[in-house]
Design an enzyme around this catalytic site. Structure first.
Site, PDB file in Angstrom:
ATOM      1  NE  ARG A 187      10.880 -14.614 -14.127  1.00 51.47           N
ATOM      2  CZ  ARG A 187      11.120 -14.343 -12.704  1.00 51.47           C
ATOM      3  NH1 ARG A 187       9.732 -14.630 -11.755  1.00 51.47           N
ATOM      4  NH2 ARG A 187      11.785 -14.666 -13.175  1.00 51.47           N
ATOM      5  NE  ARG A 194       7.489 -17.272  -6.797  1.00 50.95           N
ATOM      6  CZ  ARG A 194       8.928 -16.819  -6.894  1.00 50.95           C
ATOM      7  NH1 ARG A 194       9.778 -17.457  -6.125  1.00 50.95           N
ATOM      8  NH2 ARG A 194       9.758 -15.946  -7.371  1.00 50.95           N
ATOM      9  CG  ASP A 228      12.914 -20.513 -15.895  1.00 49.37           C
ATOM     10  OD1 ASP A 228      12.865 -19.498 -14.991  1.00 49.37           O
ATOM     11  OD2 ASP A 228      13.930 -19.945 -16.507  1.00 49.37           O
ATOM     12  NE  ARG A 264       6.568 -23.701  -8.153  1.00 48.53           N
ATOM     13  CZ  ARG A 264       6.932 -23.990  -7.463  1.00 48.53           C
ATOM     14  NH1 ARG A 264       6.092 -25.098  -7.012  1.00 48.53           N
ATOM     15  NH2 ARG A 264       8.335 -24.632  -6.790  1.00 48.53           N
ATOM     16  CE1 TYR A 292      20.213 -17.258 -11.952  1.00 45.18           C
ATOM     17  CE2 TYR A 292      20.634 -16.596 -14.015  1.00 45.18           C
ATOM     18  CZ  TYR A 292      20.116 -16.406 -13.417  1.00 45.18           C
ATOM     19  OH  TYR A 292      19.061 -15.102 -12.376  1.00 45.18           O
TER      20      TYR A 292
END
Ligand code: CP3
Length: 348
Positions: free
Chosen positions: A29, A33, A79, A42, A155
């Protein structure tokens, strides 16, 4: 088998178990962010998936940490959940809840998903890899990735992130055939997804099994290890020279199962694995990547420095070693801490 002239960067050599006289470093990562330039792009892009499916934007975000820090690799910005999304199990990202997926429960629902020609629908990712490989200097590797079948299935069955994984664990016990059907379908398209990323220019690939640790020991081999092992075998039959990193997060002593696979080059260890144990029990067979606690990177200072030095002193022993975190960079991490960490690893 396809002969590739894979770049022999320090990172690639270290992943193949060679000592390269320095410690290669990248961070899970590393794009995201905590970087103001990511947040800016973004906010202009609409949704997170728009970023992933736009090859120019994905390339730009992939390059952002490379422009700031002295890293040995870029990881393509994408992702693990683009795979279920492209198969028809639609994904949305909520700022509060994280990913939300249209929930899958029955064999009928699984059979309705379209896992054929997934690489056609994921072509913007391969375009982004091609463009990034051109933009990236020769000394730096480009890493492709995918999620492991178990983690992606979790998920899909849970409908998003879960606290206890009860739905999928119950399915595994009560309707094993249904879960096996989903894992098998994922296995096939994930191998193709990794192969397509390598064909586009990825120099190494990582398989994230972020939720391997929730599996009971009795089902670990069948549901985590075996599908990953078969994916690696398929990828290696096409690209034997491309290193494969596996990250079975929180798998504890079960990391040893992966170290015995001849198709796996490196293991990414989470921060619960003692470095001494990894050095003794894994590093003779595979390269080790890891394992600074992301919270130490968030807090920075002396505690971060001491722990990073300790990790290097144990794992940098003329065997394959790549410095990384035990999990991804946390959102509020100060950028200066990443600068300090990269500098420190360079001095080892
Ligand atoms: O820099 C990089 O590492 C490359 C990009 C990358 C992302 N996700 C971008 C991302 C990678 C390698 C991943 C892998 C991933 N995605 C995993 C495996 C690693 C892990 O963290 O365990 C998992 C489980 C996912 C699923 C996922 N995607 C979750 C749970 C979330 C929400 C949580 C969060 O951090 O927001 C995402 C969204 C996501 N993936 C973001 C980024 C940068 C944040 C999206 C945003 O901008 O709002």
């Amino acid at each position: 088998m396809i002969e590739t002239e894979n770049l022999e960067t320090d990172l690639v050599l270290a992943l193949k178990g060679k000592s390269v006289g320095r410690v290669p470093v990248w961070l899970m990562r590393q794009a995201g962010r905590y970087l103001p330039e990511y947040r800016e792009l973004r906010s202009r892009s609409g949704s997170f998936l728009n970023l992933c499916y736009d090859s120019n934007l994905a390339m730009e975000v992939t390059m952002q940490p490379i422009q700031r820090f002295d890293l040995d690799a870029a990881i393509i910005f994408s992702d693990i959940l683009v795979v279920p999304d492209a198969a028809g199990c639609k994904v949305k990202f909520s700022p509060e809840k994280g990913p939300i997926l249209s929930q899958i429960r029955t064999a009928e629902e699984i059979n309705k998903l379209d896992f054929e020609n997934l690489t056609g629908r994921l072509s913007p990712i391969y375009e982004a890899i091609k463009k990034t490989r051109v933009a990236l200097s020769k000394e730096k590797a480009l890493i492709g990735f995918c999620g492991a079948p178990w983690t992606i299935a979790s998920y899909m069955i849970e409908g998003g992130t879960s606290r206890d994984f009860l739905k999928i664990r119950k399915l595994a016990v009560e309707e094993p055939r249904t879960l096996e059907l989903l894992l098998k379908k994922l296995e096939g398209c994930l191998a193709s997804h990794l192969i397509a990323q390598i064909s586009a220019g990825a120099n190494a690939v990582q398989i994230f099994d972020s939720w391997a640790g929730v599996l009971a020991d009795g089902s670990f081999k069948h549901l985590s290890f075996d599908p990953i092992h078969r994916i690696c075998k398929k990828v290696k039959s096409m690209y034997p020279e491309i290193p494969i990193i596996v990250f079975p997060r929180l798998a504890g002593t079960r990391y040893t199962q992966f170290s015995k696979s001849k198709y796996i080059d490196a293991l990414s260890i989470d921060q619960t694995i003692p470095c001494e144990w990894a050095a003794k029990n894994l590093q003779d067979k595979v390269a080790i990547q890891g394992n600074l606690d992301p919270v130490l990177l968030l807090s920075g200072g002396d505690k971060m420095v001491k722990e990073a030095q300790r990790i290097c002193s144990i794992l940098n022993q003329n065997k394959g070693f790549v410095f990384n975190l035990g999990h991804g960079v946390i959102k509020d991490t100060p950028v200066e801490n990443v600068v300090t960490l990269c500098k420190l690893v360079r001095e080892q």
